[in-house]
Write a protein that holds these residues in place. Sequence first.
Motif, short mmCIF file in Angstrom:
data_model
loop_
_atom_site.label_atom_id
_atom_site.label_comp_id
_atom_site.label_asym_id
_atom_site.label_seq_id
_atom_site.Cartn_x
_atom_site.Cartn_y
_atom_site.Cartn_z
N SER A 98 0.93 -1.03 0.00
CA SER A 98 0.13 0.00 0.11
C SER A 98 0.77 1.16 0.04
O SER A 98 0.44 2.31 -0.87
N LEU B 72 2.07 1.85 -3.41
CA LEU B 72 0.83 2.33 -4.36
C LEU B 72 0.79 3.91 -3.84
O LEU B 72 0.41 4.77 -4.83
N ALA C 32 0.97 6.99 -6.65
CA ALA C 32 -0.60 7.54 -6.90
C ALA C 32 -0.30 8.90 -7.62
O ALA C 32 0.54 9.82 -7.16
N VAL D 184 -6.90 7.96 -4.77
CA VAL D 184 -6.08 6.63 -4.76
C VAL D 184 -5.19 6.82 -3.46
O VAL D 184 -5.13 5.59 -2.68
N ALA E 225 -5.40 3.64 -0.80
CA ALA E 225 -4.35 3.00 -0.26
C ALA E 225 -3.89 2.93 1.37
O ALA E 225 -3.61 1.81 1.93
#
Length: 531
Positions: free
Chosen positions: A125, A128, A132, A137, A141
Amino acid sequence: MTTSPSSEVSDRPGPERTRGTGGAEAAPSSASAPHRGVDGGERGYWVTVVAVACAAMLLPFSVTGAAVALPSMAAHLGASADTAQWMLNAFNVTFAALPLAAGGLADRFGRRRVLLTGIALVGGSSLLVAVAASMPVVDAARAVQGCGAAAVLASGAAVLAHATSGRRRQLAFGMLGTSFGTGLAIGPLAAGALVDAAGWRSVFLLVAAVSVPVWLCATRAPESRDTDQPAFDLVGPVCFTAGLAALSSAFVRAGGAGWTAWSTLLLLGTAVVLIALFAVVELCLAERAMFDVRLFRRPEFLAVVCQPFTVTLGFVVLLVYLPAYLQGVGGRSVLSSGLILLPMTTPVLLLPLAAGHLAARSSVRAVLTGASALIAVGALLLVTVRSDGSWTALALPLLPFGIGVGLAFGVMDNAAVSTVPVQRAGAAAGIFNTMRITGESVAVSGAAALLTTLAAARLNDSGLSSGEAARIAGQAVQGHVAEAHRAALAAGLTSAVHTLGLALAALSALGAVLTHLALAPTTSRQERTRG
């Protein structure tokens, strides 16, 4: 994530066991050698301990590091104040609500398996977030990352309890506590240096990178599970998670629409109903409940379990929002803002062990009462804070604050399990950890709403509409200050910090008095605790 038969330990009926942190059952300590579940002898022991300790260090860094990176992130992604605030709230809600549920899953499906899953979620995460391109988003995450953090918190201590014994267990849990303190202490400083040198994305790339060797080390930990678990309590965690999400949403909404807006009141009412429903569900489940609310009938347990609200509430608020205040209206660099926090964070790293010795020589009651009193003094001194103040002037309130928190951290966990009968120690530890993280979650979202409201009131006086004032004030709380309103924002936020300090001082002083009264030794209470 397959388990090795040679390293798996099953909690089958046999010798009497005690409950460990988060509800994990721990085998009795009978020797100073490593538990038989650790493969590789000395090497296997250290690999397991280091893996769990490093995984635990990622958790506070994921809170403080993200807070330091937020101003730069929000500006770069063009996020509104409400959306950006959920970068913090989304993580905190799932992190606070899910440790007990994660502990139940770990007991059923394997503690190492849940630990590995948690580390993977935290690292994946974070990666991510680092790549992003939009704040929604990032928020999604971060919610998943909070789930992973809850899994690490719940399963890490259980893995250590089942992999070690005797003196080695004491050493392992000492390192675990130190790792949490280290994450808190170095988080703002390390994140500030990274943001200044390489941008906000580097903070999350670091967490993702560190999670890889930590995951690999954790694969060497022994597996264990409880084969005699009761039915899983699903309704309780769902109600609790939804209630916290509604409460955080209410705070975010209050910052923009006001505390009396129908949408804010509706969210607050929903939160109250869901949390009340959670309490009813847990009462009905009785022995099968993950969160045994019956323990709150004991005044001494209630006093200790509420300590996080008087101890960590102000600490987390300052960790998250003071750097943004110093960057935004003070014009300081991210690294400089992190350095200013050292008088508060360093005692949290150094004092917990000393607090245990001090409590042994005096009493837990004396240490906790004194800690709350020191925090009250530090909070009261926040009225001297100015965005352009010197390092010495800013250290004046932060040092007693940090000393008080460091002392409390050293004895709170022990106090929570010492105020209940020994057979309820696991339930007490699980409730205490849940209340501690819940207090931090509520503090982060609630303080943002309070600071935004107070700063917006000052902007209203300058002729701006309520909506525009709330928008500008919300961005300023996160460290993004509009130049046209810098003077008004500096005055408004400084006044808001002073008001927050007075509120925290009153809360901590009340906590000191109640703790002193509730933990007064009595014969009947000591007998019940042994009972």
